[in-house]
Design an enzyme around this catalytic site. Structure first.
Site, PDB file in Angstrom:
ATOM      1  N   HIS A 186      -2.425   8.145   6.275  1.00 47.31           N
ATOM      2  CA  HIS A 186      -2.729   6.851   5.654  1.00 47.31           C
ATOM      3  C   HIS A 186      -4.143   6.435   6.073  1.00 47.31           C
ATOM      4  O   HIS A 186      -4.935   6.004   5.245  1.00 47.31           O
ATOM      5  CB  HIS A 186      -1.686   5.824   6.094  1.00 47.31           C
ATOM      6  CG  HIS A 186      -1.746   4.544   5.342  1.00 47.31           C
ATOM      7  ND1 HIS A 186      -1.698   4.482   3.969  1.00 47.31           N
ATOM      8  CD2 HIS A 186      -1.855   3.246   5.771  1.00 47.31           C
ATOM      9  CE1 HIS A 186      -1.758   3.211   3.577  1.00 47.31           C
ATOM     10  NE2 HIS A 186      -1.861   2.443   4.651  1.00 47.31           N
ATOM     11  N   CYS A 220       0.805  -1.225   0.000  1.00 45.29           N
ATOM     12  CA  CYS A 220       0.000   0.000   0.000  1.00 45.29           C
ATOM     13  C   CYS A 220       0.834   1.270   0.000  1.00 45.29           C
ATOM     14  O   CYS A 220       0.284   2.376  -0.031  1.00 45.29           O
ATOM     15  CB  CYS A 220      -0.948  -0.006   1.195  1.00 45.29           C
ATOM     16  SG  CYS A 220      -2.061  -1.425   1.187  1.00 45.29           S
ATOM     17  N   PHE A 240       1.923  -3.385   3.958  1.00 41.47           N
ATOM     18  CA  PHE A 240       2.290  -4.718   4.439  1.00 41.47           C
ATOM     19  C   PHE A 240       3.769  -4.961   4.119  1.00 41.47           C
ATOM     20  O   PHE A 240       4.261  -4.580   3.051  1.00 41.47           O
ATOM     21  CB  PHE A 240       1.464  -5.795   3.734  1.00 41.47           C
ATOM     22  CG  PHE A 240       0.055  -5.955   4.254  1.00 41.47           C
ATOM     23  CD1 PHE A 240      -0.441  -5.169   5.275  1.00 41.47           C
ATOM     24  CD2 PHE A 240      -0.779  -6.932   3.712  1.00 41.47           C
ATOM     25  CE1 PHE A 240      -1.733  -5.336   5.747  1.00 41.47           C
ATOM     26  CE2 PHE A 240      -2.073  -7.109   4.178  1.00 41.47           C
ATOM     27  CZ  PHE A 240      -2.554  -6.308   5.191  1.00 41.47           C
ATOM     28  N   LYS A 251      -9.456   8.412   2.637  1.00 41.07           N
ATOM     29  CA  LYS A 251      -9.971   7.058   2.405  1.00 41.07           C
ATOM     30  C   LYS A 251     -11.405   6.915   2.907  1.00 41.07           C
ATOM     31  O   LYS A 251     -12.092   5.954   2.547  1.00 41.07           O
ATOM     32  CB  LYS A 251      -9.067   6.020   3.080  1.00 41.07           C
ATOM     33  CG  LYS A 251      -7.695   5.850   2.419  1.00 41.07           C
ATOM     34  CD  LYS A 251      -6.872   4.776   3.100  1.00 41.07           C
ATOM     35  CE  LYS A 251      -5.534   4.551   2.417  1.00 41.07           C
ATOM     36  NZ  LYS A 251      -4.586   5.661   2.617  1.00 41.07           N
ATOM     37  N   HIS A 263      -9.757   2.415   0.126  1.00 46.64           N
ATOM     38  CA  HIS A 263      -8.299   2.222   0.127  1.00 46.64           C
ATOM     39  C   HIS A 263      -7.880   1.632  -1.210  1.00 46.64           C
ATOM     40  O   HIS A 263      -8.188   0.484  -1.517  1.00 46.64           O
ATOM     41  CB  HIS A 263      -7.929   1.279   1.271  1.00 46.64           C
ATOM     42  CG  HIS A 263      -6.450   1.164   1.514  1.00 46.64           C
ATOM     43  ND1 HIS A 263      -5.499   1.756   0.718  1.00 46.64           N
ATOM     44  CD2 HIS A 263      -5.759   0.492   2.483  1.00 46.64           C
ATOM     45  CE1 HIS A 263      -4.302   1.473   1.172  1.00 46.64           C
ATOM     46  NE2 HIS A 263      -4.430   0.711   2.239  1.00 46.64           N
TER      47      HIS A 263
END
Length: 413
Positions: free
Chosen positions: A303, A164, A399, A335, A340
């Site tokens: 984020h 991401c 991740f 978001k 997302h």
């Protein structure tokens, strides 16, 4: 070595809020939602019923249908957004400059839709029926590759794959290419089309996605009742250009990109490091690179995934980096309206950051209803805020422990 100044001269987007940058921005500032009920795989009965699709996207508006059929959806998004960004920048790419124009577009998972379709074809009818375009449609770098081919950009051509954080990493990497003098212009950002059965199944099994069935409220960053992210798709592209090049051709300048920080957690494959330690270092690096003090930042595009640990640790990270200024800093997660976009998130959020600077408007965090004692900063709840925006930091976390922070500021001669 003198570092070249780098500015943003064009933007392009395909998002759940619209199939161009201006429509997307206008709806974002109004607090409108791009989320919708999942209909594509209705019979599959996923626990997550809400997604954020790029609606009514027609690739034939941007490219020959024959070429479009040789591209996965994520690549179509990237080509469309890049064409719009180049047009917005009034940039001509020809033999005189093509070797100095590069492309750097990231994607987290690439052509998932192509992979699933072709694997089913292989299972049913054997290897001879697998498309010869299977691999070049699936691999994540093909967004960058096809944009290069479509536009004739012959400079560095690359793709960063950091989950991401892919879009943000790609913008940061492209920024450094220009800053060190290896290109004059970079077409950069992220692209993703992850609304597929296997991607939905995988994230559902990881219990990362919201199970709230209401599209209006499913994505609720920093709210106490948040329960996971909502998967989106699309592409966000910036034209980065050396200041010398931009001034020489009289280009419109949205903002200056001035800082890039990137770190690794070295902690866990999916969970962020405790207290947002890796994000802290990325933000500090970005501010140092920009030559800005924490109190000079007006707005933080977070984020803000609407997951328990991300929002909590990102709040802690902001407090660590900004100190007392954290409580004066406007923070929002767009978001809440776009979902997302995984590897494309950093691309569209960088675009939102430069628009915030240009128009002096901070997008809201929608669906913020129940305060969380552990998330106690100013998240610009439910309504856009009109104020002077001089500098913005945008964070992206992925991740694998990838942390990225990009810093933008108002352009001054």
């Amino acid at each position: 070595m003198d570092k070249k100044r780098v500015v943003v001269t064009g933007i392009g987007a395909v998002t759940p809020l619209g199939n161009d940058a201006n429509t997307t921005w206008d709806r974002l500032i109004k607090g409108e939602s791009g989320l919708n009920k999942l209909t594509k795989y209705e019979s599959a009965q996923f626990p997550s019923e809400v997604v954020a699709e790029a609606k009514d996207f027609d690739p034939s508006v941007f490219m020959d249908p024959k070429d479009a059929r040789k591209m996965d959806r994520f690549t179509q998004f990237a080509v469309a957004a890049s064409l719009m960004a180049v047009k917005d920048a009034k940039l001509t790419i020809d033999d005189s400059n093509s070797h100095r124009v590069g492309v750097w577009i990231g994607s987290g998972i690439g052509g998932m839709e192509t992979y699933e379709k072709q694997f089913r074809m292989y299972e049913k009818r054997g290897h001879r029926r697998v498309s010869p375009f299977f691999v070049p449609m699936m691999i994540p770098d093909m967004a960058s590759g096809q944009v290069s081919i479509t536009l004739g950009a012959r400079g560095i051509n690359s793709c960063t794959v950091t989950a991401c954080a892919s879009g943000a990493n790609s913008i940061g990497d492209a920024f450094k290419v220009i800053q060190r003098g290896d290109a004059d212009v970079m077409i950069t950002g992220g692209a993703e089309a992850p609304i597929t059965e296997m991607a939905l199944a995988g994230f559902s099994s990881a219990k990362a996605m919201s199970t709230n069935p209401d599209p209006k409220t499913a994505s609720r960053p920093f709210d106490k009742n948040r329960d996971g992210f909502v998967m989106g798709e699309g592409s966000g592209i910036l034209i980065l250009e050396s200041l010398d090049s931009a001034l020489a051709r009289g280009a419109h300048i949205y903002a200056e990109i001035c800082g890039y920080g990137a770190t690794g957690d070295a902690y866990h494959v999916t969970a962020p490091a405790p207290e947002g330690e890796g994000a802290v270092r990325a933000m500090k690096q970005s501010l140092e690179d920009a030559g800005l003090k924490p109190e000079e930042i007006t707005y933080m595009n977070a984020h803000g995934t609407s997951t328990e640990y991300n929002d909590k640790y990102e709040t802690i990270a902001a407090k660590t980096v900004f100190g007392d200024h954290a409580y004066k800093l406007a923070i929002s997660s767009t978001k809440s309206m776009t979902g997302h976009l995984l590897g494309a998130a950093g691309g569209i959020e960088a675009l939102f950051s430069v628009k915030a600077i240009q128009e002096n408007v901070i997008p809201p965090t929608m669906n913020y209803e129940t305060p969380d004692p552990e998330c106690d900063l100013d998240y610009v709840p439910n309504e856009a805020r009109h104020q002077e925006v001089n500098a913005v930091i945008s964070t992206s976390l992925g991740f694998g422990g990838h942390n990225v922070a990009l810093t933008f500021k108002k352009y001054e001669q």
